[in-house]
Design an enzyme around this catalytic site. Structure first.
Site, PDB file in Angstrom:
ATOM      1  N   ARG A  25      16.370  -7.778   7.433  1.00 40.79           N
ATOM      2  CA  ARG A  25      16.076  -7.363   8.668  1.00 40.79           C
ATOM      3  C   ARG A  25      15.224  -8.474   9.651  1.00 40.79           C
ATOM      4  NH1 ARG A  25      12.263  -2.381   8.994  1.00 40.79           N
ATOM      5  NH2 ARG A  25      11.044  -4.184   8.122  1.00 40.79           N
ATOM      6  N   ARG A  39      -5.143   3.703  12.920  1.00 37.37           N
ATOM      7  CA  ARG A  39      -4.750   2.346  13.101  1.00 37.37           C
ATOM      8  C   ARG A  39      -5.712   1.643  13.906  1.00 37.37           C
ATOM      9  NH1 ARG A  39       0.529   0.838  11.451  1.00 37.37           N
ATOM     10  NH2 ARG A  39       1.864   2.804  11.264  1.00 37.37           N
ATOM     11  N   LYS A  90       0.790  -1.253   0.151  1.00 37.45           N
ATOM     12  CA  LYS A  90      -0.016   0.023  -0.055  1.00 37.45           C
ATOM     13  C   LYS A  90       0.646   1.251   0.250  1.00 37.45           C
ATOM     14  CE  LYS A  90      -1.062  -0.524   4.876  1.00 37.45           C
ATOM     15  NZ  LYS A  90      -0.146   0.650   5.589  1.00 37.45           N
ATOM     16  N   ARG A 138       4.126 -10.656  12.917  1.00 32.85           N
ATOM     17  CA  ARG A 138       3.624  -9.288  12.726  1.00 32.85           C
ATOM     18  C   ARG A 138       2.024  -9.502  11.729  1.00 32.85           C
ATOM     19  NH1 ARG A 138       8.017  -7.427   8.549  1.00 32.85           N
ATOM     20  NH2 ARG A 138       6.442  -5.500   8.330  1.00 32.85           N
ATOM     21  N   ARG A 142      12.166  -9.878   1.451  1.00 33.01           N
ATOM     22  CA  ARG A 142      12.685  -8.382   1.574  1.00 33.01           C
ATOM     23  C   ARG A 142      14.293  -8.338   1.805  1.00 33.01           C
ATOM     24  NH1 ARG A 142       8.445  -4.476   4.280  1.00 33.01           N
ATOM     25  NH2 ARG A 142       7.050  -4.319   2.846  1.00 33.01           N
TER      26      ARG A 142
END
Ligand SMILES: [Zn+2]
Length: 218
Positions: free
Chosen positions: A163, A91, A16, A174, A130
């Site tokens: 990471r 959020r 997004k 997550r 990633r």
């Protein structure tokens, strides 16, 4: 018609942020990311920035009313007259209510929300593929946006690392946290008939076309 506010929702890895930047460039509506406006206000040492910095230095969350004030300030800028994309705020459902109040105060239409949906297995594949540059923080994606030379940043020549956030076991956690936190927010916009779900699978252009249709640009 008065200015529109489009809230972009979606799990980490749904793309997004990239989509919001593309739509913003095309529409000339600003892409307001709370992380970016916080950093900018702190760097500019504006009164709100100094307050926010105090919380961040103590390792505390910046309180909602302060974030709302920052968004209000950003929305007052001339480039936000036509409309804005909000990314990273609200959020929670209470934050969405605060946003509605802010928009009412500014004489703007209530916000609409667009949820970018991507299958869980695809999200896990995207996030765990990633790589981040250790020096300039640029993000690469092994399948969709690989670096020209393996393990090396195209921009600065820095070393690319995975990471901790993007390691498979962390990714699953997550996503679970996202589900739990975001469900009430999605319900809030659904109840108000202000939520459109958009399929986030496929190429960046395909997703962009669906988003434009959802916003009513096509
Ligand atoms: Zn780099």
């Amino acid at each position: 018609m008065s200015a529109q506010t489009v809230v972009l929702l979606g799990p980490p890895g749904a793309g997004k942020g990239t989509q919001a930047a593309g739509l913003a460039a095309e529409s000339h509506w600003p892409h307001i990311s709370t992380g970016d406006i916080l950093r900018a206000a702190v760097a500019a040492q504006s009164p709100l920035g100094l307050q926010a910095n105090g919380f961040m230095e103590r390792g505390e969350y910046v309180p909602d009313p302060l974030i709302i004030d920052l968004i209000k300030e950003r929305m007052a800028a001339p480039d936000a007259r036509g409309g804005v994309f909000l990314d990273g705020f609200p959020r929670t459902a209470p934050q969405a209510e605060m946003l509605d109040q802010l928009l009412a105060d500014l004489g703007r239409q209530p916000a609409v929300a667009i949820l970018v949906e991507v299958a869980r297995a695809e999200l896990i594949a995207r996030l765990s593929g990633r790589l981040t540059c250790q020096s300039c923080q640029r993000i690469y994606q092994l399948t969709s946006q690989p670096p020209r030379h393996s393990g090396i940043c195209d921009v600065c020549g820095g070393t690319l690392i995975q990471r901790t956030d993007d390691q498979p076991e962390t990714v699953a956690r997550r996503l679970a946290v996202y589900d739990e936190k975001t469900a009430p927010l999605i319900a809030f916009y659904e109840q108000g008939k202000r939520l459109t779900a958009v399929d986030g699978m496929g190429s960046q252009d395909q997703v962009a076309a669906r988003l434009k249709e959802a916003i009513g640009w096509s």
